[in-house]
Enzyme design. Sequence first.
Site, short mmCIF file in Angstrom:
data_model
loop_
_atom_site.label_atom_id
_atom_site.label_comp_id
_atom_site.label_asym_id
_atom_site.label_seq_id
_atom_site.Cartn_x
_atom_site.Cartn_y
_atom_site.Cartn_z
N ASN A 45 55.52 49.75 40.11
CA ASN A 45 55.17 48.75 39.10
C ASN A 45 54.11 49.32 38.15
O ASN A 45 53.00 48.82 38.05
CB ASN A 45 54.66 47.47 39.78
CG ASN A 45 54.53 46.31 38.81
OD1 ASN A 45 53.44 45.94 38.39
ND2 ASN A 45 55.66 45.73 38.45
N GLY A 72 51.53 44.64 40.62
CA GLY A 72 50.86 45.79 40.04
C GLY A 72 50.48 45.57 38.59
O GLY A 72 50.55 44.46 38.06
N ARG A 123 51.96 46.23 35.76
CA ARG A 123 52.93 45.59 34.87
C ARG A 123 52.97 44.09 35.13
O ARG A 123 53.10 43.29 34.20
CB ARG A 123 54.33 46.19 35.03
CG ARG A 123 55.29 45.65 33.96
CD ARG A 123 56.70 46.22 34.07
NE ARG A 123 57.52 45.87 32.91
CZ ARG A 123 58.23 44.76 32.78
NH1 ARG A 123 58.23 43.85 33.76
NH2 ARG A 123 58.94 44.53 31.70
N CYS A 124 52.87 43.69 36.40
CA CYS A 124 52.87 42.26 36.72
C CYS A 124 51.71 41.52 36.04
O CYS A 124 51.81 40.33 35.77
CB CYS A 124 52.76 42.06 38.23
SG CYS A 124 54.19 42.60 39.18
N MET A 125 50.60 42.24 35.79
CA MET A 125 49.40 41.60 35.27
C MET A 125 49.33 41.60 33.75
O MET A 125 48.27 41.37 33.18
CB MET A 125 48.16 42.28 35.86
CG MET A 125 48.03 42.08 37.36
SD MET A 125 46.50 42.75 38.06
CE MET A 125 46.80 44.51 37.93
#
Length: 428
Positions: A347, A412, A414-416
């Site tokens: 990620n 990770g 990218r999720c944030m």
Amino acid sequence: MPESATAAPPLQVSSETAPLRQVVVHTPGEEMALVAPGNKDELLFDDLLFVEEAREEHATLVRLFEAAIGDAGAEGGAVLQLSDLLREAFDGADARESFVEALVELLPERNFEAYEAELKALGPDALHRFALTGQAPFAVSATPLPNLLFTRDLSAVVGDHPILSLAATAARRPESAIIRTIYHHHPRFAAARERLIELPEDVTFEGGDLLVVDERVVMIGQSERTSLGGVLAVARALLDRTSVEHVLMVNLPKERYCMHLDTVFTFADDDTCVVFPPIIEEPRDHVLHIEAGAERGGDGPREFRMRPLPSVREALEEVTGRSYTFIPCGGTDPIRQRREQWTDGANLFAVRPGLVVGYARNRATYEALARAGFHVVSADDFLGFYGDAAAASQDRIAVRLSGNELSRGRGGPRCMTMPLVRMRNSES
């Protein structure tokens, strides 16, 4: 004219790796401190985060974005906080009423209808606190929203069209009410409202399942969180309303370890991807190519043409005409691959082509990136060495973010992130 001298379009995302100009994040706050052993499973957390340290780690991520974007940031700032956007939207009484009505609609099991008048009577600050923490000055059954940390899932921008999420789980459904309120009522998004893509109520879609390959191609995961109906609804809207010509649906196991496509596949530059090999590299006929078919008579939508393809690599290379390098998350050892995928080794978030950030704990992934030609540095070293010159650097760099607490949340870098503007110089 230099890019910083002209105002960027309100929203524009042309690819996963086009230089980042503006992004929405959410630094964990009081809502994260309300996760406890008794409610963590309901709130989709496997562990309890040390909130103060998680905030410090997140602040480093924000500083990295600000340094790498520099003066090229879109009008209004490079990094926007979701909490601030919601609070600003709540200055309008119509926004507060709309938010409460969305909660009543999206969570009938919570019986918010019984408290609708009281909730609508709350002022901006009190309703903002209730929205994030579930706490109100009267007895109402609501839960905190610690998953707001993962802003990626609330919305996905493709070209200049934002797609609003419809969360799959009750724990995250209030987030759909939040993003709906922000887009419909915050002045910043007034110009984008006519391009909003809102999905039917009987499907689910979360932004971690959508990757913008380029102006013509998107990938969508059919996952634990995004239903088949959600994939098809998004695909239809993109094929009808945007420059997208090809949608690649990747059928994922419906399990927590790979809850979204971006937990097993992300881009490091235009032609380099970090992948979880057991799902992405083993051919298993789990990719469906969707494109627009012939026009139907009357005002009906176009038909789809759909056909299976044997692998992600073959699908990408066929529709883009380019070759791709796949870097294995966790390196070549199958056990390390599974361990590091679990801690979001796949990620990564690309700030620009060739500048990526991930969690430092995924060492085998960084070793694989180094073998592929990336210079591996810590976030502090990156900020210290490049400083104000970070935005001008074109080096191939993999930044190691200390995320020992953030990674406990099962998401990770990218999720944030929820990018609003990603543009190359030629697109400005």
